[in-house]
Design a protein around this motif. Sequence first.
Motif, mmCIF file in Angstrom:
data_model
loop_
_atom_site.group_PDB
_atom_site.id
_atom_site.type_symbol
_atom_site.label_atom_id
_atom_site.label_comp_id
_atom_site.label_asym_id
_atom_site.label_seq_id
_atom_site.Cartn_x
_atom_site.Cartn_y
_atom_site.Cartn_z
ATOM 1 N N GLU A 88 0.851 -1.287 -0.066
ATOM 2 C CA GLU A 88 0.136 -0.054 0.072
ATOM 3 C C GLU A 88 0.989 1.024 -0.112
ATOM 4 O O GLU A 88 1.082 1.919 0.934
ATOM 5 C CB GLU A 88 -0.850 0.096 1.191
ATOM 6 N N VAL A 89 1.462 1.642 -1.204
ATOM 7 C CA VAL A 89 2.280 2.646 -1.398
ATOM 8 C C VAL A 89 1.844 3.443 -2.360
ATOM 9 O O VAL A 89 1.496 2.932 -3.599
ATOM 10 C CB VAL A 89 3.820 1.897 -1.659
ATOM 11 N N SER A 90 1.858 4.777 -2.333
ATOM 12 C CA SER A 90 1.487 5.869 -3.165
ATOM 13 C C SER A 90 2.416 6.417 -3.909
ATOM 14 O O SER A 90 3.344 6.758 -3.380
ATOM 15 C CB SER A 90 0.412 6.839 -2.564
ATOM 16 N N PHE A 91 2.551 6.436 -5.191
ATOM 17 C CA PHE A 91 3.370 7.360 -5.716
ATOM 18 C C PHE A 91 2.808 7.836 -7.238
ATOM 19 O O PHE A 91 1.907 7.193 -7.759
ATOM 20 C CB PHE A 91 4.471 6.580 -6.467
ATOM 21 N N THR A 92 3.142 9.168 -7.527
ATOM 22 C CA THR A 92 2.796 9.660 -8.962
ATOM 23 C C THR A 92 4.144 9.971 -9.797
ATOM 24 O O THR A 92 5.297 10.535 -9.182
ATOM 25 C CB THR A 92 2.047 10.738 -8.715
ATOM 26 N N MET A 93 4.256 9.784 -11.002
ATOM 27 C CA MET A 93 5.392 9.523 -11.870
ATOM 28 C C MET A 93 4.980 9.935 -13.189
ATOM 29 O O MET A 93 3.847 9.581 -13.696
ATOM 30 C CB MET A 93 6.378 8.680 -11.532
#
Length: 434
Positions: free
Chosen positions: A367-372
């Motif tokens: 459960e890890v959020s990232f935007t790239m």
Amino acid sequence: MHSGLVTTPIPNMKLNQFSVLLVVFLACDPTVNQADQDNTPEVSNEFIVDLNHLTYTIANDHDNFYSFIGVRALTMAHLAIHDALNVIQPKYETYAYHQKQVDADWLVTATEAVRNILLAVYPQRSDTINLVCNKWINTAAASEEKEGGIGWGKKIAEVYIQLRKGDGHEKQGDYTPMTKPGDYQYTPGWDDWVLKPDFDYARPFAMDTVTQFRSPPPPDLSSSEYTRSFNEVKAYGVKNSKVRTEDQTHYAHWWAEFAEHGWNRIGRIVAEEQGLSAHEAARMFALINMDIYDIYLASLESKYYYDTWRPITAIQNADTDDNPETEPDPSWEPEMQTPPWPEYPSAHASVAAGGAEVVSHILGTPEVSFTMESVSALSEEKMRTYTNLDRAADDCADSRIMNGYHFRFATEEGKRQGRAVAKHIINNYLRPID
């Protein structure tokens, strides 16, 4: 934006036709928390993230990662960083350098090791390598620990240079396509070229042999599983598909970039946003790149062992597969140009699942959020956000159907194989010291 090197990349394309536009800027005055070697407080991960970006940038500029040179350099550099930190303050098992030496500066030792490894692999980039490495080493005040770090960094680098000498990473094996239905045929646009390591020489970083995680056989051409996968990619993976959704088209292109791009970038984002310690960041990057290197070997070994055709060949020649449920379409074209190697299993799905396994292990949760941003994305959707690493890996695998590269059974097997390799690496290398 990361400190150090910043790139403006273009999508991966054929080496003898395109090049990468690289614009390099140097950030000023990086802030680094120097460790007090007596009290051993944590060091910032900023220099590790920057050295990852340096290595990634040079490797990508060299050949767009269309060889093993780049991911090998990333793996060597990050294993050296990991070993440098852990011979000074042991928290995790080292990989190749085991002598404990406590009177050296962490940052200097790790950076000097990376400098010497990169100079050995990319001597023509010495100006850039020295500029970035000197930037970090110059943050350390003159001291015995700094001088010791320079000396020990060179020794660690030499261990890795000698360890990987003759590892077969540049050796290309021979290949001639067979002709029966189901056999791989050269894909259009590649001038009868395939990427095929010479498996007599190719040496993994963590697997015992390149055959250790060989995939089980793919389904028979007459099976219902093959038929379902055939009809799915025929409908969804065709150029300008009428059934593929807009979002499916977007992530088909967004995930098309090589894993060396995506999972090293995810690593940089996670290290920064999750506030990983230097030890944690060093271990994560080392595991990520060991995983990519070994999964590529495992996947390609399985690919050439089974030597199966791509959807473009299967669909255009379905009248030869002795399956009445598969209709040929001689004019069928995939959404994106098919890569030049056999189909089964999917290496991209494998690396994505392995990457999710590694990063989830480091953080203790998927459960890890990232935007790239992706270098291969369509202009209307350069950025995507994920809140779960497993969902990201699933979308990556699914993208290979939506862009017409793979059958569903190949992506599902890729995910299984990738997690198996990643778990093997996690369970046997760079483990916490009890």
